[in-house]
Write an enzyme that holds these catalytic residues in place. Structure first.
Site, short mmCIF file in Angstrom:
data_model
loop_
_atom_site.label_atom_id
_atom_site.label_comp_id
_atom_site.label_asym_id
_atom_site.label_seq_id
_atom_site.Cartn_x
_atom_site.Cartn_y
_atom_site.Cartn_z
N CYS A 111 1.48 6.17 -10.65
CA CYS A 111 -0.13 6.05 -10.50
C CYS A 111 -1.01 7.21 -10.10
O CYS A 111 -1.86 7.35 -10.69
CB CYS A 111 -0.03 5.05 -9.01
SG CYS A 111 0.93 5.68 -7.82
N GLU A 165 8.11 11.40 -5.56
CA GLU A 165 6.74 11.27 -5.63
C GLU A 165 6.20 12.63 -6.30
O GLU A 165 5.29 12.67 -7.26
CB GLU A 165 6.01 10.67 -4.70
CG GLU A 165 4.59 10.21 -4.97
CD GLU A 165 4.37 8.97 -5.77
OE1 GLU A 165 5.49 8.28 -6.06
OE2 GLU A 165 3.51 8.47 -6.13
N SER A 202 -0.60 -0.11 -0.72
CA SER A 202 -0.17 -0.97 -1.81
C SER A 202 0.53 -0.55 -2.75
O SER A 202 1.22 -0.92 -3.60
CB SER A 202 -1.44 -1.53 -2.36
OG SER A 202 -2.21 -0.73 -2.75
N GLY A 203 0.79 0.93 -2.93
CA GLY A 203 1.42 1.76 -3.72
C GLY A 203 2.95 1.40 -3.63
O GLY A 203 3.74 1.46 -4.33
N VAL A 232 1.38 -5.88 -9.06
CA VAL A 232 0.73 -4.92 -10.21
C VAL A 232 0.78 -6.16 -11.32
O VAL A 232 -0.18 -6.34 -12.05
CB VAL A 232 1.97 -3.88 -10.63
CG1 VAL A 232 1.46 -3.55 -12.05
CG2 VAL A 232 1.98 -2.89 -9.71
N HIS A 263 -5.64 5.13 -4.52
CA HIS A 263 -4.93 6.40 -4.14
C HIS A 263 -6.34 7.63 -4.40
O HIS A 263 -7.06 7.45 -5.12
CB HIS A 263 -3.86 6.97 -4.99
CG HIS A 263 -2.61 6.06 -4.69
ND1 HIS A 263 -2.60 5.05 -3.72
CD2 HIS A 263 -1.28 5.85 -5.38
CE1 HIS A 263 -1.17 4.59 -3.65
NE2 HIS A 263 -0.53 5.05 -4.98
N GLN A 276 -2.05 8.22 -0.25
CA GLN A 276 -2.03 7.24 -1.04
C GLN A 276 -1.69 5.80 -0.20
O GLN A 276 -1.50 5.82 0.74
CB GLN A 276 -0.39 7.25 -1.71
CG GLN A 276 -0.47 8.38 -2.92
CD GLN A 276 0.83 8.87 -3.62
OE1 GLN A 276 1.02 9.82 -3.74
NE2 GLN A 276 1.44 7.82 -4.16
N ARG A 335 1.35 9.15 2.39
CA ARG A 335 0.93 7.83 2.60
C ARG A 335 -0.21 7.58 3.73
O ARG A 335 0.18 8.22 4.96
CB ARG A 335 2.31 6.92 2.87
CG ARG A 335 1.93 5.48 2.93
CD ARG A 335 1.84 4.84 1.53
NE ARG A 335 3.00 4.81 0.97
CZ ARG A 335 3.00 4.83 -0.51
NH1 ARG A 335 1.79 4.63 -1.25
NH2 ARG A 335 4.28 4.72 -1.30
N ARG A 358 4.09 -12.18 -10.69
CA ARG A 358 3.55 -12.75 -9.40
C ARG A 358 3.40 -11.73 -8.42
O ARG A 358 2.55 -11.70 -7.14
CB ARG A 358 4.55 -13.66 -8.89
CG ARG A 358 3.90 -14.84 -8.20
CD ARG A 358 5.07 -15.46 -7.41
NE ARG A 358 5.93 -16.50 -8.29
CZ ARG A 358 5.69 -17.60 -8.54
NH1 ARG A 358 4.69 -18.54 -8.30
NH2 ARG A 358 6.70 -18.20 -9.55
#
Ligand code: HSE
Length: 370
Positions: free
Chosen positions: A136, A242, A166-167, A13, A275, A163, A268, A10
């Site tokens: 990602c 990251e 939503s990442g 991703v 991205h 980025q 970000r 749900r």
């Protein structure tokens, strides 16, 4: 047909994964079972007009152990709490995971089949059962520059990322939109006045950004009208996690004998989805720009070379142009003035598709076809 359990379907991703599976008719090849950590017994998704009823308990090991394959987009803490228990109980099914938790394990493979299909197939034949989607930015960069990696042309890469919110997850997107709304509300009257004072507007907006009531619960600092030059935890070395993933995961995916050095700064920004990455790379030998372009363009179906001119760059090499598609445009490609073997490039990709859901979907297909 294999029984496939879905957990975390749900979330962001997970729902992109389900949509792609519906688009590609993947559900006709499996027997799907939907699990939930919080809504057990309630209705699951509706797929091809059929609603999957009675969500199963995602913490019930007996139910999970009935699955041939488990696909989870539930996140790292779920993986932490369930994966090793299942393996301890000798569950020998395939585990496909979007979270980073298991990426470093020796007996897991980071999946990105346009790049490492051979390693994936070898792993399957050697009995490896744990397949994890990559970070990602790593996956998107590898698809963009796959040809250069394949030809062993890359000596090192320095990358600056841009980025999308939503990442970080759904609630971060909501917070970004609330921040944007607050900024707009603060000056909406001024904006409709033809005789606006730009200094007055920027002063009001800055005051809102710095106000304690600005929506900051998740990001903890403003993103709208600003940016955040740190993503994920602190490695204690000056790198964020990251940034650390760039070199580790790239080399693991490529199964490199000699480590390709990758470093950069991950940032970000306020795009919603997609991205982007600005890349400086040193090649291992002198190659012409034309050659580089051909190698990049011919590597896979999704990469798309954008000529290095203003009009095509601003219309085709942006998050807004790419969002919701599997396209991986690569542009701003040129020999850098720094030296012969140095090239710049800029690439954009939808991090929810190639950056997250799509490699998992394709991995599932590889396993269902066994
Ligand atoms: N770590 C990424 C981000 C998510 O925060 O944007 C995609 O793997």
């Amino acid at each position: 047909m294999k029984s496939v359990g879905f957990v975390g379907w749900r979330g962001m991703v997970g729902s992109v994964l389900l949509n792609r599976m519906i688009e590609e008719n993947d559900f006709s090849k499996i027997i799907p079972h939907f699990f939930s950590t919080s809504q057990i017994g309630q209705n699951g998704p509706t797929i091809n007009n059929i609603t999957f009823k009675n969500l199963k308990n995602a913490y019930n090991l007996n139910l999970l152990e009935e699955m041939d394959i488990i696909v989870t987009c539930q996140g790292g803490s779920y993986t932490d709490s369930i994966y090793s228990k299942l393996r301890k109980n000798n569950w020998n099914g395939y585990w496909i995971d979007a979270a980073s938790t298991l990426r470093m394990k020796d007996d897991s493979v980071i999946v990105l089949d346009p790049i490492n299909l051979e390693s994936i197939n070898q792993a399957i034949s050697h009995g490896i059962k744990t397949f994890v989607g990559g970070n990602c930015t790593v996956s998107l960069m590898l698809i963009a520059l796959g040809g250069l990696f394949k030809e062993n042309l890359i000596e090192w890469i320095y990358v600056s990322t841009y980025q999308a919110a939503s990442g970080a997850g759904a609630k971060y997107v909501i917070e970004l939109l609330k921040q944007m709304g607050s900024l707009y509300n603060a000056v909406s009257e001024d904006l409709s006045n033809n005789f606006y004072s730009i200094l007055e507007i920027t002063k009001k907006v800055t005051k809102i950004i710095q106000d304690n009531n600005f929506p900051l619960k998740n990001f903890s600092v403003p993103l709208a009208g600003s940016l955040i030059p740190w993503i994920d935890s602190d490695m204690g070395t000056g790198q964020s996690k990251e940034e650390w993933k760039g070199q580790f995961e790239t080399n693991k995916i490529l199964n490199s004998k000699n480590i390709i050095k990758i470093d950069g700064i991950c940032v970000r920004i306020s795009s919603i989805r997609c991205h982007s990455q600005s890349i400086l790379m040193k090649l291992s030998k002198n190659v012409s720009l034309k050659n580089i372009e051909e190698i990049i363009a011919n590597h896979n179906t999704w990469v798309n070379l954008i000529p290095n001119n203003m009009q095509e760059t601003i219309s085709k090499l942006t998050p807004s142009a790419v969002t919701g598609t599997l396209n991986i445009p690569v542009g701003r490609l040129r020999k850098s003035s720094i030296g012969e073997k140095y090239f710049s490039a800029f690439t954009v990709g939808d991090q929810l598709l190639w950056g997250a859901a799509e490699p998992l979907r394709r991995m599932l297909n590889l396993l269902t076809n066994i």
